[in-house]
Motif scaffolding. Structure first.
Motif, PDB file in Angstrom:
ATOM      1  N   TYR A   1       0.821  -1.211   0.000  1.00 45.52           N
ATOM      2  CA  TYR A   1       0.000   0.000   0.000  1.00 45.52           C
ATOM      3  C   TYR A   1       0.858   1.267   0.000  1.00 45.52           C
ATOM      4  N   LYS A   2       1.960   1.233   0.729  1.00 44.79           N
ATOM      5  CA  LYS A   2       2.843   2.397   0.737  1.00 44.79           C
ATOM      6  C   LYS A   2       3.506   2.615  -0.617  1.00 44.79           C
ATOM      7  N   SER A   3       3.512   1.553  -1.445  1.00 41.72           N
ATOM      8  CA  SER A   3       4.121   1.630  -2.780  1.00 41.72           C
ATOM      9  C   SER A   3       3.085   1.816  -3.883  1.00 41.72           C
ATOM     10  N   GLY A   4       1.810   2.040  -3.521  1.00 40.16           N
ATOM     11  CA  GLY A   4       0.765   2.242  -4.524  1.00 40.16           C
ATOM     12  C   GLY A   4       0.254   0.953  -5.138  1.00 40.16           C
ATOM     13  N   ILE A   5       0.313  -0.147  -4.397  1.00 40.49           N
ATOM     14  CA  ILE A   5      -0.031  -1.479  -4.890  1.00 40.49           C
ATOM     15  C   ILE A   5      -1.065  -2.099  -3.961  1.00 40.49           C
ATOM     16  N   PHE A   6      -1.968  -2.903  -4.508  1.00 39.98           N
ATOM     17  CA  PHE A   6      -2.936  -3.602  -3.664  1.00 39.98           C
ATOM     18  C   PHE A   6      -3.205  -4.996  -4.231  1.00 39.98           C
ATOM     19  N   PRO A   7      -3.621  -5.957  -3.370  1.00 40.77           N
ATOM     20  CA  PRO A   7      -3.937  -7.309  -3.831  1.00 40.77           C
ATOM     21  C   PRO A   7      -5.409  -7.414  -4.244  1.00 40.77           C
ATOM     22  N   TRP A   8      -5.647  -8.181  -5.297  1.00 41.68           N
ATOM     23  CA  TRP A   8      -7.024  -8.375  -5.769  1.00 41.68           C
ATOM     24  C   TRP A   8      -7.025  -9.669  -6.586  1.00 41.68           C
ATOM     25  N   PHE A   9      -7.675 -10.698  -6.064  1.00 36.48           N
ATOM     26  CA  PHE A   9      -7.640 -12.001  -6.713  1.00 36.48           C
ATOM     27  C   PHE A   9      -8.816 -12.839  -6.218  1.00 36.48           C
ATOM     28  N   ASN A  10      -9.155 -13.863  -6.959  1.00 32.22           N
ATOM     29  CA  ASN A  10     -10.257 -14.742  -6.599  1.00 32.22           C
ATOM     30  C   ASN A  10      -9.776 -15.913  -5.756  1.00 32.22           C
ATOM     31  N   GLU A  11     -10.703 -16.479  -5.006  1.00 31.09           N
ATOM     32  CA  GLU A  11     -10.403 -17.657  -4.183  1.00 31.09           C
ATOM     33  C   GLU A  11      -9.773 -18.749  -5.043  1.00 31.09           C
ATOM     34  N   GLY A  12      -8.694 -19.343  -4.549  1.00 33.23           N
ATOM     35  CA  GLY A  12      -8.046 -20.430  -5.268  1.00 33.23           C
ATOM     36  C   GLY A  12      -7.001 -19.991  -6.266  1.00 33.23           C
ATOM     37  N   GLU A  13      -6.905 -18.675  -6.516  1.00 32.22           N
ATOM     38  CA  GLU A  13      -5.896 -18.149  -7.425  1.00 32.22           C
ATOM     39  C   GLU A  13      -4.666 -17.724  -6.635  1.00 32.22           C
ATOM     40  N   PRO A  14      -3.504 -17.649  -7.295  1.00 28.32           N
ATOM     41  CA  PRO A  14      -2.364 -17.002  -6.631  1.00 28.32           C
ATOM     42  C   PRO A  14      -2.683 -15.531  -6.398  1.00 28.32           C
ATOM     43  N   ILE A  15      -1.997 -14.932  -5.444  1.00 30.70           N
ATOM     44  CA  ILE A  15      -2.219 -13.516  -5.138  1.00 30.70           C
ATOM     45  C   ILE A  15      -1.771 -12.669  -6.333  1.00 30.70           C
ATOM     46  N   ILE A  16      -2.631 -11.747  -6.756  1.00 34.13           N
ATOM     47  CA  ILE A  16      -2.316 -10.837  -7.855  1.00 34.13           C
ATOM     48  C   ILE A  16      -2.205  -9.426  -7.283  1.00 34.13           C
ATOM     49  N   TRP A  17      -1.106  -8.757  -7.596  1.00 31.87           N
ATOM     50  CA  TRP A  17      -0.831  -7.414  -7.078  1.00 31.87           C
ATOM     51  C   TRP A  17      -1.020  -6.394  -8.198  1.00 31.87           C
ATOM     52  N   TRP A  18      -1.779  -5.343  -7.917  1.00 31.37           N
ATOM     53  CA  TRP A  18      -2.205  -4.377  -8.925  1.00 31.37           C
ATOM     54  C   TRP A  18      -1.694  -2.975  -8.623  1.00 31.37           C
ATOM     55  N   SER A  19      -1.448  -2.241  -9.699  1.00 32.28           N
ATOM     56  CA  SER A  19      -1.223  -0.794  -9.622  1.00 32.28           C
ATOM     57  C   SER A  19      -1.752  -0.192 -10.927  1.00 32.28           C
ATOM     58  N   PRO A  20      -3.058   0.040 -10.988  1.00 31.39           N
ATOM     59  CA  PRO A  20      -3.678   0.455 -12.254  1.00 31.39           C
ATOM     60  C   PRO A  20      -3.337   1.884 -12.654  1.00 31.39           C
ATOM     61  N   ASP A  21      -3.419   2.120 -13.942  1.00 31.95           N
ATOM     62  CA  ASP A  21      -3.233   3.449 -14.512  1.00 31.95           C
ATOM     63  C   ASP A  21      -4.309   3.641 -15.586  1.00 31.95           C
ATOM     64  N   PRO A  22      -5.278   4.558 -15.371  1.00 31.46           N
ATOM     65  CA  PRO A  22      -5.347   5.558 -14.306  1.00 31.46           C
ATOM     66  C   PRO A  22      -5.825   4.981 -12.976  1.00 31.46           C
ATOM     67  N   ARG A  23      -5.840   5.846 -11.970  1.00 38.53           N
ATOM     68  CA  ARG A  23      -6.226   5.477 -10.607  1.00 38.53           C
ATOM     69  C   ARG A  23      -7.466   6.284 -10.223  1.00 38.53           C
ATOM     70  N   MET A  24      -8.458   5.620  -9.639  1.00 40.41           N
ATOM     71  CA  MET A  24      -9.682   6.306  -9.198  1.00 40.41           C
ATOM     72  C   MET A  24      -9.460   6.848  -7.791  1.00 40.41           C
ATOM     73  N   VAL A  25      -9.658   8.146  -7.615  1.00 42.41           N
ATOM     74  CA  VAL A  25      -9.420   8.785  -6.317  1.00 42.41           C
ATOM     75  C   VAL A  25     -10.508   9.817  -6.036  1.00 42.41           C
ATOM     76  N   LEU A  26     -10.558  10.227  -4.786  1.00 44.11           N
ATOM     77  CA  LEU A  26     -11.382  11.373  -4.414  1.00 44.11           C
ATOM     78  C   LEU A  26     -10.502  12.413  -3.742  1.00 44.11           C
ATOM     79  N   PHE A  27     -10.423  13.600  -4.342  1.00 42.44           N
ATOM     80  CA  PHE A  27      -9.884  14.758  -3.642  1.00 42.44           C
ATOM     81  C   PHE A  27     -11.006  15.231  -2.720  1.00 42.44           C
TER      82      PHE A  27
END
Length: 214
Positions: free
Chosen positions: A37-63
């Motif tokens: 998280y400190k590096s702009g990365i998060f895990p997102w994967f389905n049950e039974g899958e290996p862990i997948i680490w994401w850093s999408p471009d663009p990024r959805m944010v709220l100012f």
């Protein structure tokens, strides 16, 4: 694409593919999740899958100053029909996020392994929740990772109309009072857009994240 070893390391986010996938494998240890998280990365994967680490471009944010609260939503908030708490029942919030049915989705990415990992982060004061109550019953909420000045939202749920919106608005007001810079919402969806979230370049997101990290 990088395949994770036991080493506590992530490649630069610029190496993510077009979908935003940066790396595969590793574990959900508190140390690795904090680094992610400190590096702009998060895990997102389905049950039974290996862990997948994401850093999408663009990024959805709220100012935070761009939050949109509709007139009808303001009326609901003014009725005081909900009670909101912060970080009072984390496990029930994340468990409800796991169980809630969502349009267009079969199953959930929040596995029992994920719940255990984020509950550990909650015990460490890193993962936090917002709870929405109606007649002493938990009817909505959200959780995420608190990086001090940036809050990374993970998931939210609602059992009655507008409860998740109440949680979201309450979180934003809480973050504004504490002088946070940004609410990270990860990837686009129309519901978030209706609340004022927008996409920015990953590079801009990383500049904000790293500038405010401690």
């Amino acid at each position: 694409m990088y395949y994770m070893s036991k080493d506590l390391f992530f490649p630069p986010v610029s190496e993510a593919d077009e979908e935003g996938i940066l790396a595969i494998g590793g574990d959900l240890s508190p140390e690795r999740l904090q680094l992610a998280y400190k590096s702009g990365i998060f895990p997102w994967f389905n049950e039974g899958e290996p862990i997948i680490w994401w850093s999408p471009d663009p990024r959805m944010v709220l100012f935070l100053d761009e939050l949109i609260v509709s007139k009808s939503m303001r009326n609901i908030l003014n009725r005081n029909q909900f009670k909101v708490t912060v970080n009072k029942n984390f496990k029930d919030v994340i468990s409800n996020c796991q169980k809630i049915k969502r349009d267009g989705q079969n199953g959930t990415w929040i596995s029992n392994e994920m719940i255990d990992a984020y509950c550990k982060l909650n015990e460490m004061g890193i993962a936090k929740s917002v709870e929405v109550w109606q007649d002493e019953v938990l009817v909505g909420g959200l959780y995420g990772i608190d990086l001090d000045h940036v809050f990374c939202g993970e998931s939210m749920f609602s059992k009655v109309s507008n409860a998740s919106k109440v949680a979201f608005i309450a979180l934003v007001e809480y973050l504004k009072r504490a002088n946070y810079k940004l609410l990270d919402c990860q990837v686009y969806n129309s519901h978030l857009e209706s609340l004022g979230c927008r996409e920015i370049d990953r590079e801009e997101f990383m500049e904000i994240l790293l500038k405010t990290s401690v």
